[in-house]
Design an enzyme around this catalytic site. Structure first.
Site, mmCIF file in Angstrom:
data_model
loop_
_atom_site.group_PDB
_atom_site.id
_atom_site.type_symbol
_atom_site.label_atom_id
_atom_site.label_comp_id
_atom_site.label_asym_id
_atom_site.label_seq_id
_atom_site.Cartn_x
_atom_site.Cartn_y
_atom_site.Cartn_z
ATOM 1 C CD GLU A 404 -10.155 -40.022 30.283
ATOM 2 O OE1 GLU A 404 -10.799 -39.012 30.587
ATOM 3 O OE2 GLU A 404 -9.098 -40.338 30.846
ATOM 4 C CG HIS A 433 -34.256 -50.398 48.533
ATOM 5 N ND1 HIS A 433 -35.449 -50.965 48.927
ATOM 6 C CD2 HIS A 433 -33.282 -51.248 48.945
ATOM 7 C CE1 HIS A 433 -35.201 -52.093 49.576
ATOM 8 N NE2 HIS A 433 -33.899 -52.291 49.595
ATOM 9 C CE LYS A 538 -8.296 -31.560 29.843
ATOM 10 N NZ LYS A 538 -7.029 -32.267 29.757
#
Ligand SMILES: O=P(O)(O)OC[C@H]1O[C@](O)(CO)[C@@H](O)[C@@H]1O
Length: 625
Positions: A404, A433, A538
């Site tokens: 950000e 793994h 948004k």
């Protein structure tokens, strides 16, 4: 080696002999060697050395790395130093140690050259100056016209005026007082409950990630209050958290955290929790705490409804750097975590990062390596691998802090640069793994940061599960084996080592990365302290919800007819005057149908053109509203 590292003072012996010298030629292909030079380490790579240049804008204002053709094409050809003595010398020469913090930084497995370091020096000095200005209270976030003061949180004396200093000190005092009173039972939930037992933290992004990371890293096994998080607007996730609390909702302290006080996910979480309180016959205000900016929507709500407590969030602290504000400190203190030690660790790290000598400045070394590894344009991802379960969330925390902050379209001069560094990772050895196969052999688009913790478990608990080997030795072996195996295949890595996971070392890690991000932002000339890109999503979400309301109104009108009039998607779109939004209208209807709020009369969502839809109920009030 392990025994000397476990002590505070680590002074590895210097190699006695230097390999034969050979003068490498800067900015051209050269072979491995060390130059026998007293002052500098000449570390060479078999590759085209990269020019240190910022991304520049072309005539279309699009970013292009200045040295794009040579540097980027050369990356796959990088072959790292493999001579073990040479590597040992590089390890020793570049090792950074903070004695008091018991923290080490090893950048020897990043193949930057001396020439690169020299070329970067003026820019590093500029970055140091920028950080000094920032700490003095400059408007370091020009877009928002804000100061950037997270460093003052752990050294209030550095705040540029006494008003800010007092704000920090008073808030800290209030956090201590409140946490102590809650833990001691002086502040308690309504009778008959005796004391608070749980925290439900409602917040998202920077208002959740720091507290989550710290809780996972530092909360004792039996904390005075256990913590849970609602960090999304996923109703099933919220239901799960509330169901897990069960009858303990009556003894739950709900901390609602939002700097802006208006973030929709957080507001929704609050409304859902308040509903659960009502249904349980509990009075939310007696158990609610707000952490937010003064006079925000949340602050006003908490004040008007008479919540138990309110703590301030400061204008000059960004969400992603708010761990040392009330945002991080209050939940931590309530879990019995020593927040003074967290602050002390961060302050010590900040102090170390104020030197203008690059080699002695751990944050600068990180930023320098990021620049080298990613060509200063984010060409490689940062894989963060803590080999310690309790640090699992560090990579997630860093993901927001780094991405950000650095992921920006424009630089400070308005050039389009599309900057950033992608961050991901979970923990070792578990990830061995999962995806380390690709890191070792697959696409070469990353560099690794190992986080090593020397102390395996508290003293007195260790045992040898096979002769001479403990469980922790395996973890240690896995880390170093992976580091070596990656390096052998020309994959660069940084290692950060701490003695133990303690409030102090966690505070130091937070401070280290906060500063590295600040310095790197300066190196690539971007504003690390705003997030304009988040607004686009948004805004678009708001538009979707507005369209949904129109769709509902149209369907409601048709569903109130006698007989009910099922509509095709085209008809709904026409009546909404939004034929160009037909795909979104289909998605809205499919979502409503999946949640029993709309009925598909004909066809199926698998073939959108076939469907006809109506609402289950006619809402007459809405029809005439
Ligand atoms: O604390 P707030 O204002 O609710 O914001 C939450 C998060 O949303 C953002 O503004 C955007 O994701 C982050 O920077 C911030 O941490």
């Amino acid at each position: 080696m392990a025994s000397s590292l476990s002590g505070i003072c680590f002074n590895p012996p210097k190699p006695t002999q230097n390999p034969p010298s050979q003068t490498p030629s800067p900015f051209q292909k050269f072979n491995l060697s060390f130059q026998n030079k007293p002052a500098t380490t000449r570390f060479s790579v078999q590759a085209v050395a990269r020019e240190v240049q910022p991304p520049i804008a072309n005539s279309n204002n699009d970013a292009v790395p200045k040295s794009s053709s040579s540097s980027l094409s050369s990356k796959s050809a990088v072959s790292l130093e493999k001579d073990q003595r040479a590597l040992w010398k590089r390890y020793v020469d570049w090792m950074y140690q903070h004695k008091e913090l018991g923290l080490y930084l090893d950048i020897s497995r990043v193949a930057f050259t001396d020439e690169f370091v020299e070329e970067m020096e003026p820019r590093m000095q500029k970055a140091f100056k920028d950080m000094q200005e920032l700490e003095k209270g400059a408007i370091a976030n020009p877009d928002e016209g804000r100061m950037v003061g997270h460093y003052w949180l752990r050294s209030p004396k550095l705040a540029p005026n006494s008003f800010l200093r007092l704000q920090i000190e008073n808030t800290l005092e209030a956090v201590f007082q409140f946490a102590n009173d809650v833990i001691s039972g002086k502040i308690k939930p309504p009778a008959p409950a005796e004391r608070f037992t749980q925290i439900l933290s409602v917040g998202i992004g920077g208002s959740a990630l720091g507290p989550q990371f710290v809780a996972e890293a530092l909360a004792p096994d039996n904390p005075p209050l256990k913590i849970r998080f609602i960090d999304n607007t996923d109703p099933a996730g919220i239901d799960h958290q509330i169901a897990q609390l069960g009858p303990e909702l009556a003894t739950t302290l709900v901390i609602v955290i939002s700097k802006s006080g208006g973030t929709p996910e957080t507001r929704n979480g609050l409304l859902e929790v308040q509903k659960a309180f009502r249904e349980a016959g509990l009075e939310f205000a007696k158990q609610g705490v707000a952490i937010t900016q003064e006079n925000s929507l949340l602050d006003n709500t908490a004040r008007i409804e008479g919540w138990l407590a309110r703590f301030p969030m400061f204008d000059w602290v960004g969400g992603r750097t708010s761990e040392m504000s009330a945002v991080g400190l209050l939940p931590a203190a309530l879990q019995g975590i020593d927040i003074k030690e967290m602050l002390a660790g961060a302050a010590l790290m900040d102090e170390a990062n104020r030197t203008t000598v690059v080699k002695n400045n751990p944050a600068a070394l990180l930023a320098l390596c990021w620049y080298w590894a990613t060509d200063g344009i984010g060409s490689k991802d940062m894989v963060v691998l803590p080999y310690k379960d309790s640090l699992l969330l560090f990579s997630r925390y860093l993901q927001q802090l780094v991405m950000e902050s650095l992921g920006k379209e424009f630089d400070l001069d308005g050039n389009r640069v599309n900057q950033g560094i992608s961050v991901y990772g979970n923990k070792g050895s578990t990830d061995q793994h999962a995806y380390i196969q690709q890191l070792r052999e697959g696409v070469h688009n990353f560099f690794v940061t190992f986080i090593e913790v020397l102390r395996d478990r508290p003293p007195g608990h260790d045992w040898e599960l096979e002769p001479g080997v403990t469980c922790g030795d395996y973890l240690f072996g896995m880390l170093h084996g992976t580091r070596s195996a990656l390096y052998a295949n020309d994959r660069e890595s940084i290692s950060v080592t701490v003695q133990e996971v303690t409030p102090r070392s966690v505070g130091a890690l937070v401070a280290l990365y906060e500063r590295a991000v600040g310095i790197y932002a300066s190196l690539v000339n971007i504003n690390a302290y705003h997030q304009p890109g988040v607004e686009a999503g948004k805004k678009a979400a708001g538009e979707v919800l507005a369209l949904q309301k129109r769709v509902l109104a149209v369907l409601n009108e048709a569903s109130c007819k006698e007989p009910v009039e099922p509509l095709t998607l085209e008809e709904v779109a026409d009546r909404c005057h939004a034929s160009e939004d037909i795909e979104m209208i289909f998605k809205i209807i499919a979502h409503m149908a999946a949640n029993d709020r709309a009925i598909i009369a004909e066809g199926s969502c698998g073939s959108p053109r076939s469907i006809k839809v109506f609402l289950g109920e006619c809402n007459v009030d809405e029809l005439y509203a």
